[in-house]
Design a protein around this motif. Structure first.
Motif, PDB file in Angstrom:
ATOM      1  N   TYR A  32      12.100   4.042  -8.650  1.00 47.60           N
ATOM      2  CA  TYR A  32      11.496   2.831  -9.213  1.00 47.60           C
ATOM      3  C   TYR A  32      12.397   1.613  -8.967  1.00 47.60           C
ATOM      4  CZ  TYR A  32       7.886   5.415 -11.854  1.00 47.60           C
ATOM      5  OH  TYR A  32       6.812   6.184 -12.223  1.00 47.60           O
ATOM      6  N   SER A  33      13.693   1.809  -9.139  1.00 49.60           N
ATOM      7  CA  SER A  33      14.638   0.710  -8.935  1.00 49.60           C
ATOM      8  C   SER A  33      14.605   0.224  -7.481  1.00 49.60           C
ATOM      9  CB  SER A  33      16.049   1.168  -9.310  1.00 49.60           C
ATOM     10  OG  SER A  33      16.976   0.127  -9.175  1.00 49.60           O
ATOM     11  N   GLU A  34      14.542   1.178  -6.563  1.00 51.76           N
ATOM     12  CA  GLU A  34      14.491   0.814  -5.144  1.00 51.76           C
ATOM     13  C   GLU A  34      13.193   0.083  -4.809  1.00 51.76           C
ATOM     14  OE1 GLU A  34      15.147   2.933  -0.756  1.00 51.76           O
ATOM     15  OE2 GLU A  34      15.164   4.137  -2.593  1.00 51.76           O
ATOM     16  N   ILE A  35      12.079   0.566  -5.344  1.00 46.81           N
ATOM     17  CA  ILE A  35      10.786  -0.068  -5.095  1.00 46.81           C
ATOM     18  C   ILE A  35      10.762  -1.485  -5.674  1.00 46.81           C
ATOM     19  CG2 ILE A  35       8.310   0.043  -5.594  1.00 46.81           C
ATOM     20  CD1 ILE A  35       8.631   3.125  -5.645  1.00 46.81           C
ATOM     21  N   SER A  36      11.381  -1.645  -6.833  1.00 50.20           N
ATOM     22  CA  SER A  36      11.391  -2.966  -7.478  1.00 50.20           C
ATOM     23  C   SER A  36      12.068  -4.015  -6.596  1.00 50.20           C
ATOM     24  CB  SER A  36      12.085  -2.891  -8.838  1.00 50.20           C
ATOM     25  OG  SER A  36      13.489  -2.795  -8.696  1.00 50.20           O
ATOM     26  N   MET A  37      13.100  -3.598  -5.887  1.00 49.67           N
ATOM     27  CA  MET A  37      13.791  -4.537  -4.998  1.00 49.67           C
ATOM     28  C   MET A  37      12.879  -5.017  -3.879  1.00 49.67           C
ATOM     29  SD  MET A  37      17.577  -2.781  -4.809  1.00 49.67           S
ATOM     30  CE  MET A  37      18.313  -4.151  -3.922  1.00 49.67           C
ATOM     31  N   LEU A  38      12.016  -4.131  -3.405  1.00 49.56           N
ATOM     32  CA  LEU A  38      11.080  -4.523  -2.349  1.00 49.56           C
ATOM     33  C   LEU A  38      10.031  -5.489  -2.886  1.00 49.56           C
ATOM     34  CD1 LEU A  38      10.694  -1.036  -0.639  1.00 49.56           C
ATOM     35  CD2 LEU A  38      12.040  -2.977   0.160  1.00 49.56           C
ATOM     36  N   TYR A  39       9.523  -5.224  -4.097  1.00 51.94           N
ATOM     37  CA  TYR A  39       8.571  -6.164  -4.702  1.00 51.94           C
ATOM     38  C   TYR A  39       9.228  -7.519  -4.953  1.00 51.94           C
ATOM     39  CZ  TYR A  39       4.648  -2.981  -5.397  1.00 51.94           C
ATOM     40  OH  TYR A  39       3.572  -2.147  -5.187  1.00 51.94           O
ATOM     41  N   GLU A  40      10.488  -7.483  -5.324  1.00 50.40           N
ATOM     42  CA  GLU A  40      11.234  -8.730  -5.522  1.00 50.40           C
ATOM     43  C   GLU A  40      11.319  -9.519  -4.210  1.00 50.40           C
ATOM     44  OE1 GLU A  40      15.851  -9.913  -6.306  1.00 50.40           O
ATOM     45  OE2 GLU A  40      15.110  -8.082  -7.231  1.00 50.40           O
ATOM     46  N   THR A  41      11.594  -8.819  -3.117  1.00 51.11           N
ATOM     47  CA  THR A  41      11.641  -9.461  -1.801  1.00 51.11           C
ATOM     48  C   THR A  41      10.305 -10.108  -1.457  1.00 51.11           C
ATOM     49  OG1 THR A  41      13.279  -7.862  -1.046  1.00 51.11           O
ATOM     50  CG2 THR A  41      12.074  -9.053   0.656  1.00 51.11           C
ATOM     51  N   MET A  42       9.211  -9.476  -1.900  1.00 49.44           N
ATOM     52  CA  MET A  42       7.878  -9.995  -1.619  1.00 49.44           C
ATOM     53  C   MET A  42       7.409 -10.983  -2.687  1.00 49.44           C
ATOM     54  SD  MET A  42       5.946  -6.593  -0.060  1.00 49.44           S
ATOM     55  CE  MET A  42       6.404  -5.441  -1.354  1.00 49.44           C
ATOM     56  N   SER A  43       8.367 -11.466  -3.512  1.00 52.88           N
ATOM     57  CA  SER A  43       8.097 -12.461  -4.566  1.00 52.88           C
ATOM     58  C   SER A  43       7.159 -11.937  -5.641  1.00 52.88           C
ATOM     59  CB  SER A  43       7.529 -13.761  -3.962  1.00 52.88           C
ATOM     60  OG  SER A  43       8.463 -14.326  -3.060  1.00 52.88           O
ATOM     61  N   GLU A  44       7.080 -10.636  -5.791  1.00 54.07           N
ATOM     62  CA  GLU A  44       6.294 -10.025  -6.869  1.00 54.07           C
ATOM     63  C   GLU A  44       7.253  -9.674  -8.002  1.00 54.07           C
ATOM     64  OE1 GLU A  44       3.060  -9.415  -7.005  1.00 54.07           O
ATOM     65  OE2 GLU A  44       2.381  -9.813  -4.961  1.00 54.07           O
ATOM     66  N   VAL A  45       7.808 -10.734  -8.634  1.00 57.28           N
ATOM     67  CA  VAL A  45       8.876 -10.543  -9.616  1.00 57.28           C
ATOM     68  C   VAL A  45       8.376  -9.808 -10.860  1.00 57.28           C
ATOM     69  CG1 VAL A  45      10.573 -11.715 -11.063  1.00 57.28           C
ATOM     70  CG2 VAL A  45      10.087 -12.565  -8.767  1.00 57.28           C
ATOM     71  N   GLU A  46       7.174 -10.114 -11.296  1.00 56.95           N
ATOM     72  CA  GLU A  46       6.643  -9.458 -12.492  1.00 56.95           C
ATOM     73  C   GLU A  46       6.519  -7.955 -12.284  1.00 56.95           C
ATOM     74  OE1 GLU A  46       2.796  -9.763 -15.526  1.00 56.95           O
ATOM     75  OE2 GLU A  46       3.142 -11.322 -14.027  1.00 56.95           O
ATOM     76  N   THR A  47       6.026  -7.548 -11.107  1.00 55.50           N
ATOM     77  CA  THR A  47       5.927  -6.117 -10.794  1.00 55.50           C
ATOM     78  C   THR A  47       7.306  -5.487 -10.726  1.00 55.50           C
ATOM     79  OG1 THR A  47       3.918  -6.544  -9.531  1.00 55.50           O
ATOM     80  CG2 THR A  47       5.005  -4.440  -9.151  1.00 55.50           C
ATOM     81  N   ALA A  48       8.260  -6.225 -10.149  1.00 57.32           N
ATOM     82  CA  ALA A  48       9.627  -5.717 -10.046  1.00 57.32           C
ATOM     83  C   ALA A  48      10.214  -5.461 -11.429  1.00 57.32           C
ATOM     84  CB  ALA A  48      10.492  -6.708  -9.276  1.00 57.32           C
ATOM     85  N   ARG A  55       0.835  -1.197   0.000  1.00 53.67           N
ATOM     86  CA  ARG A  55       0.000   0.000   0.000  1.00 53.67           C
ATOM     87  C   ARG A  55       0.879   1.259   0.000  1.00 53.67           C
ATOM     88  NH1 ARG A  55      -2.724  -0.995   4.338  1.00 53.67           N
ATOM     89  NH2 ARG A  55      -4.259  -2.279   3.250  1.00 53.67           N
ATOM     90  N   CYS A  56       1.929   1.241   0.812  1.00 53.76           N
ATOM     91  CA  CYS A  56       2.857   2.383   0.850  1.00 53.76           C
ATOM     92  C   CYS A  56       3.559   2.559  -0.490  1.00 53.76           C
ATOM     93  CB  CYS A  56       3.896   2.180   1.953  1.00 53.76           C
ATOM     94  SG  CYS A  56       3.254   2.326   3.630  1.00 53.76           S
ATOM     95  N   LEU A  57       3.983   1.461  -1.084  1.00 50.09           N
ATOM     96  CA  LEU A  57       4.698   1.532  -2.350  1.00 50.09           C
ATOM     97  C   LEU A  57       3.788   2.009  -3.481  1.00 50.09           C
ATOM     98  CD1 LEU A  57       6.848  -1.725  -2.094  1.00 50.09           C
ATOM     99  CD2 LEU A  57       7.496   0.621  -1.508  1.00 50.09           C
ATOM    100  N   GLU A  58       2.533   1.619  -3.437  1.00 48.79           N
ATOM    101  CA  GLU A  58       1.583   2.093  -4.450  1.00 48.79           C
ATOM    102  C   GLU A  58       1.385   3.602  -4.349  1.00 48.79           C
ATOM    103  OE1 GLU A  58      -1.810  -0.285  -3.632  1.00 48.79           O
ATOM    104  OE2 GLU A  58      -0.961  -2.107  -4.520  1.00 48.79           O
ATOM    105  N   ILE A  59       1.322   4.118  -3.114  1.00 48.37           N
ATOM    106  CA  ILE A  59       1.208   5.575  -2.930  1.00 48.37           C
ATOM    107  C   ILE A  59       2.434   6.269  -3.524  1.00 48.37           C
ATOM    108  CG2 ILE A  59       1.162   7.435  -1.220  1.00 48.37           C
ATOM    109  CD1 ILE A  59      -0.419   5.501   0.611  1.00 48.37           C
ATOM    110  N   ALA A  60       3.616   5.713  -3.231  1.00 47.82           N
ATOM    111  CA  ALA A  60       4.852   6.300  -3.745  1.00 47.82           C
ATOM    112  C   ALA A  60       4.869   6.286  -5.262  1.00 47.82           C
ATOM    113  CB  ALA A  60       6.056   5.533  -3.189  1.00 47.82           C
ATOM    114  N   CYS A  61       4.481   5.165  -5.865  1.00 44.42           N
ATOM    115  CA  CYS A  61       4.476   5.073  -7.333  1.00 44.42           C
ATOM    116  C   CYS A  61       3.482   6.057  -7.946  1.00 44.42           C
ATOM    117  CB  CYS A  61       4.137   3.648  -7.760  1.00 44.42           C
ATOM    118  SG  CYS A  61       5.489   2.467  -7.534  1.00 44.42           S
TER     119      CYS A  61
END
Length: 631
Positions: free
Chosen positions: A420-436, A396-402
């Motif tokens: 965007y690059s920093e946010i992608s790493m967090l999505y990667e950590t959460m196994s949201e690879v496609e979003t990353a 939810r926080c990352l969506e606000i930032a984006c």
């Protein structure tokens, strides 16, 4: 920010009447502002040279016969035609030098064209070019005057300080026009010319140094803009060395130069080299300005960034807290806000997630709606929540930032791409690879339009390729990895550790595609790079050697596979008890290889991860920007 050519211009006019070369003082070296931003990778390098070299030019003026008419005994009515011509030339030169605006200067120059030949107009053309470049309104016209000056002053075929100044000016203007190749060509010629003058005795070293200093800074600017940051460092360091011999050792300007050099080292993730320059800056500014000065606060924030890169987070937090006190005392709310965000990120790195979240909740109230600062706060909040495995809240926080960042892509493409690059790493950590991957592609689209951000584009491409490999999309991964390798070699040199990881992943991709020969070539490059950058006994260097052994095994070249596997064993033995498991596995693989070589076993070799497991030391995917992100 004043350009080197602007400062040379002011010295040019100020010094015309001086007859003896004065001692070089701090006033002729730097016009640096009292504070500097930590966004060094996105701003032009500050120039800090005023030219004593123009004393040489002043002597040229003074030897001109049109400068000595006051010694004539005749009254104006008794002057010969030649003397009247010289008097007229002298008056025109005086009009040019006394011009207060570029328009007045251009009018005076036009009158001079009727009385002077082209060769005589060389110095005047240079002065006009310097003036126009300083004002910055018509760079093309400034370049035309600089070119005209160069052609006139080169006619005698002898190298001179004036020719070097013309080349420096042309390089500076070409840089401002984003003609980086042309700029580099002019500046390299100036650099070589000045080097030759240094070796000779026709011009004093004291006159050469300020012009050489300006050239080195411009070379640093241009090579940084071209993404050649390692090469840029050479010139920036040389510029600082010139300052060291021309300024007092405790000069404030020298302190700022040390901090700028530390920033340059941070931009290539060389924190070890950055640290001593950061401390030199701090030492000078504390001595000259006191503990509560803004310069000291900027020095401490820089040290905080360096310690963060070195993963010495407690020391980073200590420097950050000290800088915050100063920013607060001076009422510098923007600098304080950025320092507070840095502190929250350091708390996250230390595992103090609740403390970081409380800090960020206080900061967000200070930010404006839809501001980049607010986006950064929500990114940091998302990071803390991600570490707490509160993934829904984190997203939810990352969506606000984006949502905020999407509105800023045109105005701040580089900063948005980094976010965007920093946010992608967090999505990667959460196994949201496609979003990353999607976010990284958005970042890449922004960065590829910025020639000075080739290193960032290379880093992003490397991560996209790595993530595609993890998803099994090998064919799609290879172009990203190949582009990343080329970008990073251009920016950081062929032996940078990041280049080694990319080649290791390329080797894994080719092996996956049953192309063992190509894989072996990639793994060999990776091993060579890592042996140099990390050392042959580093775990990732050993992994590259292990992968090379596997590639040769897949080719049926068992003698080479065994040779490299024995190197793996030797390297793990050097780690002692901490690597018992790795050593046991390596010995087992060696026995399997020997059996395969004898044709007595059909058992396949154990399959460890061929792609670099972490892509960088310490377990984080390759990101050559994250540690140097100084918001």
């Amino acid at each position: 920010m004043k350009k080197a050519s602007n400062l040379l211009f002011s010295s040019f006019n100020r010094r015309r009447i001086t007859k003896a070369a004065p001692i070089l003082s701090r006033n002729y070296i730097s016009d640096n502002p009292p504070s500097s931003s930590l966004h060094s990778t996105n701003r032009r390098l500050q120039s800090c040279a005023k030219s004593q070299g123009l004393i040489f030019l002043v002597h040229r003026f003074q030897t001109n016969s049109s400068r000595n008419l006051d010694t004539l005994a005749e009254k104006p009515s008794q002057l010969s035609s030649r003397q009247r011509s010289l008097r007229e030339k002298s008056n025109l030169e005086e009009a040019l030098e006394s011009a207060k605006t570029s328009e007045e200067m251009l009018r005076a120059f036009k009158h001079m064209e009727a009385c002077f030949d082209e060769r005589e107009l060389g110095i005047a053309s240079l002065k006009v070019g310097l003036r126009l470049d300083r004002e910055g309104e018509d760079p093309e016209k400034a370049l035309s005057f600089a070119d005209r000056a160069l052609k006139a002053l080169e006619q005698d075929g002898k190298p001179s300080l004036l020719v070097a100044m013309c080349l420096q000016l042309m390089g500076s203007i070409s840089y401002s026009l984003k003609r980086f190749d042309a700029s580099l060509d002019y500046l390299n010629k100036a650099d070589r010319l000045l080097g030759g003058l240094e070796e000779g005795d026709s011009v004093s070293v004291e006159d050469i140094r300020p012009v050489l200093h300006a050239v080195q800074l411009e070379l640093g600017s241009v090579k940084t803009a071209m993404g050649r940051r390692e090469e840029a460092l050479f010139h920036l360091k040389k510029a600082v060395e010139i300052k060291e011999v021309t300024l007092e050792k405790d000069s404030k300007e020298l302190g700022v130069a040390y901090r700028d050099l530390a920033e340059a080292y941070v931009s290539v993730l060389n924190f070890k080299e950055a640290l001593p320059f950061g401390f030199k800056a701090l030492e000078i500014h504390m001595k000259e300005l006191g503990h509560n000065s803004v310069e000291v606060a900027h020095d401490r924030r820089m040290l905080g960034v360096i310690y963060t890169g070195m993963e010495e987070h407690e020391k980073a937090l200590e420097q950050n807290e000290l800088s915050q006190k100063v920013f607060k005392n001076w009422g510098l709310s923007s600098e304080l806000l950025h320092a507070e965000i840095d502190a929250a990120n350091t708390q996250i790195a230390l595992g103090r997630y609740c403390e970081a979240i409380d800090t960020l909740k206080g900061i967000v109230l200070q930010t404006e709606k839809d501001s980049e600062n607010r986006a950064q706060v929500f990114i940091s909040m998302g990071k803390a929540l991600c570490h707490q495995e509160k993934f829904t809240d984190s997203k939810r926080c990352l969506e606000i930032a984006c949502g905020i960042l999407g509105k800023k892509e045109s105005a701040s493409p580089i900063e948005v791409a980094e976010a965007y690059s920093e946010i992608s790493m967090l999505y990667e950590t959460m196994s949201e690879v496609e979003t990353a991957i999607s976010l990284l592609k958005r970042a890449s689209a922004l960065l590829e339009k910025q020639p000075q951000e080739q290193h960032s584009e290379g880093s992003v491409s490397a991560r996209i390729g790595w993530l595609l490999l993890l998803r099994g999309e090998v064919t799609q991964a290879i172009p990203y990895l190949e582009r990343a390798a080329e970008r990073l070699k251009e920016c950081f040199g062929s032996k940078h550790f990041g280049v080694g990881y990319i080649y290791n992943n390329l080797g894994a991709a080719y092996l996956e595609l049953n192309m063992p020969k190509s894989a072996a070539q990639m793994f060999a490059v990776a091993k060579d790079v890592m042996d140099v950058s990390l050392g042959p006994h580093h775990a990732d260097s050993i992994e590259a050697c292990q992968n090379l052994s596997k590639a040769y095994s897949a080719m049926g070249s068992y003698s080479l596979a065994i040779e490299f596997q024995e190197q793996v064993i030797d390297a793990w033995e050097g780690h002692g008890a901490s690597a018992e498991d790795e050593l046991r596995e390596a010995r087992f693989i060696l026995q399997e290889l020997k059996m395969e070589a004898r044709g007595t076993s059909g058992k396949p070799l154990p399959q460890n991860s061929l792609a670099s497991r972490n892509s960088t030391p310490g377990g984080a995917p390759l990101d050559l920007n994250s540690a140097s992100s100084m918001r």
